[in-house]
Design a protein around this motif. Structure first.
Motif, short mmCIF file in Angstrom:
data_model
loop_
_atom_site.label_atom_id
_atom_site.label_comp_id
_atom_site.label_asym_id
_atom_site.label_seq_id
_atom_site.Cartn_x
_atom_site.Cartn_y
_atom_site.Cartn_z
N ALA A 1 31.14 27.27 19.61
CA ALA A 1 32.32 28.15 19.56
C ALA A 1 32.81 28.32 18.13
CB ALA A 1 33.43 27.59 20.44
N ILE A 2 32.79 27.24 17.37
CA ILE A 2 33.21 27.30 15.96
C ILE A 2 32.25 28.19 15.17
CG2 ILE A 2 33.45 25.96 13.83
CD1 ILE A 2 35.77 25.44 15.62
N LYS A 3 30.95 27.98 15.35
CA LYS A 3 29.94 28.73 14.59
C LYS A 3 29.96 30.22 14.96
CE LYS A 3 25.93 26.80 13.72
NZ LYS A 3 24.61 26.12 13.89
N LYS B 1 28.36 14.94 25.02
CA LYS B 1 27.42 15.74 24.23
C LYS B 1 27.59 17.23 24.55
CE LYS B 1 22.57 16.27 22.95
NZ LYS B 1 22.65 17.75 23.01
N ASP B 2 27.78 17.54 25.83
CA ASP B 2 27.99 18.94 26.22
C ASP B 2 29.27 19.49 25.58
OD1 ASP B 2 25.71 18.94 27.72
OD2 ASP B 2 26.72 18.59 29.63
N LYS B 3 30.32 18.66 25.57
CA LYS B 3 31.59 19.06 24.97
C LYS B 3 31.40 19.34 23.48
CE LYS B 3 36.23 17.26 24.02
NZ LYS B 3 37.13 16.08 24.16
N TYR B 4 30.69 18.45 22.81
CA TYR B 4 30.43 18.62 21.38
C TYR B 4 29.62 19.88 21.11
CZ TYR B 4 27.72 18.02 17.08
OH TYR B 4 27.09 18.23 15.88
N ASP B 5 28.55 20.09 21.90
CA ASP B 5 27.69 21.26 21.71
C ASP B 5 28.47 22.56 21.90
OD1 ASP B 5 25.51 19.65 21.17
OD2 ASP B 5 24.73 19.72 23.22
N ASP C 1 28.76 9.97 31.21
CA ASP C 1 29.82 10.14 30.22
C ASP C 1 29.25 10.60 28.89
OD1 ASP C 1 31.68 9.37 32.06
OD2 ASP C 1 31.81 7.29 31.37
N ILE C 2 28.15 10.00 28.49
CA ILE C 2 27.49 10.38 27.23
C ILE C 2 27.03 11.82 27.28
CG2 ILE C 2 25.49 9.95 25.76
CD1 ILE C 2 25.73 6.99 26.52
N SER C 3 26.46 12.22 28.42
CA SER C 3 25.98 13.59 28.59
C SER C 3 27.14 14.58 28.55
CB SER C 3 25.23 13.71 29.92
OG SER C 3 24.80 15.02 30.13
N TYR D 1 32.47 13.41 15.19
CA TYR D 1 33.06 14.67 14.74
C TYR D 1 34.58 14.64 14.88
CZ TYR D 1 33.87 16.20 19.60
OH TYR D 1 34.31 16.30 20.89
N ARG D 2 35.25 15.49 14.12
CA ARG D 2 36.71 15.60 14.16
C ARG D 2 37.10 17.07 14.20
NH1 ARG D 2 39.71 10.93 12.21
NH2 ARG D 2 38.30 9.21 11.75
N LEU D 3 38.21 17.33 14.86
CA LEU D 3 38.73 18.70 14.94
C LEU D 3 40.20 18.68 14.57
CD1 LEU D 3 38.06 21.65 15.75
CD2 LEU D 3 38.93 21.10 18.03
N PHE D 4 40.56 19.50 13.57
CA PHE D 4 41.94 19.57 13.11
C PHE D 4 42.46 21.00 13.22
CE2 PHE D 4 40.06 16.07 10.69
CZ PHE D 4 40.98 15.06 10.89
N ARG D 5 43.76 21.14 13.36
CA ARG D 5 44.40 22.45 13.21
C ARG D 5 44.59 22.69 11.72
NH1 ARG D 5 48.55 20.09 17.18
NH2 ARG D 5 49.20 19.26 15.19
N PHE D 6 44.71 23.97 11.33
CA PHE D 6 45.00 24.27 9.93
C PHE D 6 46.26 23.54 9.48
CE2 PHE D 6 42.77 28.60 8.96
CZ PHE D 6 41.55 27.96 9.08
#
Length: 204
Positions: A21-23, A12-16, A7-9, A52-57
């Motif tokens: 994608a954002i960068k 982490k993959d999801k976060y990476d 689950d941790i792995s 981390y957090r992700l928001f829509r505009f």
């Protein structure tokens, strides 16, 4: 234990993947905050104390600039702060925050606080130590904050323009739909535009 490690792995993959994608969209960045104008998302990177957090505009409701004086020449007062979009319109608020004669020689803090619609807020510090306002460092950080606030204004204005129109009575809705249908029949609107506007009027 193995499941927990998996689950941790996976997390982490999801976060990476999300951060990559954002960068890739070359966002406007300040500290841990990324403004992605391609995906229209605000990504707040994780810290030691916070995930981390992700928001829509559309989740951004307002912001506030803070400037705390340390030496007052004329009047004694508290930190100045202006909420973007609530004083003289977004752009007017930003200009007001940075214009006019200063009544102090230095600041101990200069920051922007972002407010989101789930009662979450994030403070971005530009200056956190005593700094003279006639210094190059102060001017550089002030300019950076101004540019960032202009980007925030762009998001807030877009949010305001995208808010669905609330109609007071069913009769108004029917009238709007009839007008909309006539625009479609006249070829002014496409089927897609008609469908989108119809949903907006009906609130669906």
């Amino acid at each position: 234990k193995n499941l927990k490690k998996e689950d941790i792995s996976a997390e982490k993959d999801k976060y990476d993947q999300l951060k990559a994608a954002i960068k890739a969209d070359e966002p406007v960045k300040k500290g841990k905050v990324y403004l992605d104008f391609v995906k229209k998302q605000i990504f707040i990177d994780k810290t030691i104390l916070e995930d981390y957090r992700l928001f829509r505009f559309s989740d951004l409701t307002s912001y506030k600039t803070i400037e705390s004086p340390t030496t007052i020449n004329k009047n004694h007062g508290l930190s100045r702060s202006i909420v973007g979009g609530l004083v003289a319109g977004p752009t007017g608020a930003v200009l007001g925050a940075f214009s006019g004669n200063k009544s102090y020689d230095a600041v101990s803090k200069m920051a922007v606080v972002l407010y989101f619609n789930n009662n979450y807020s994030k403070q971005l510090n530009y200056i956190s130590t005593e700094t003279k306002i006639d210094s190059m460092y102060y001017r550089d950080e002030q300019e950076k904050m101004q540019r960032f606030c202009v980007r925030l204004d762009k998001i807030l204005v877009e949010n305001e323009n995208n808010e669905p129109t609330t109609l007071s009575t069913p009769t108004n809705s029917a009238d709007e739909l009839r007008k909309l249908k006539s625009l479609l029949d006249d070829g002014i609107l496409t089927e897609e535009e008609f469908a989108a506007k119809k949903k907006q009027i009906l609130g669906i």
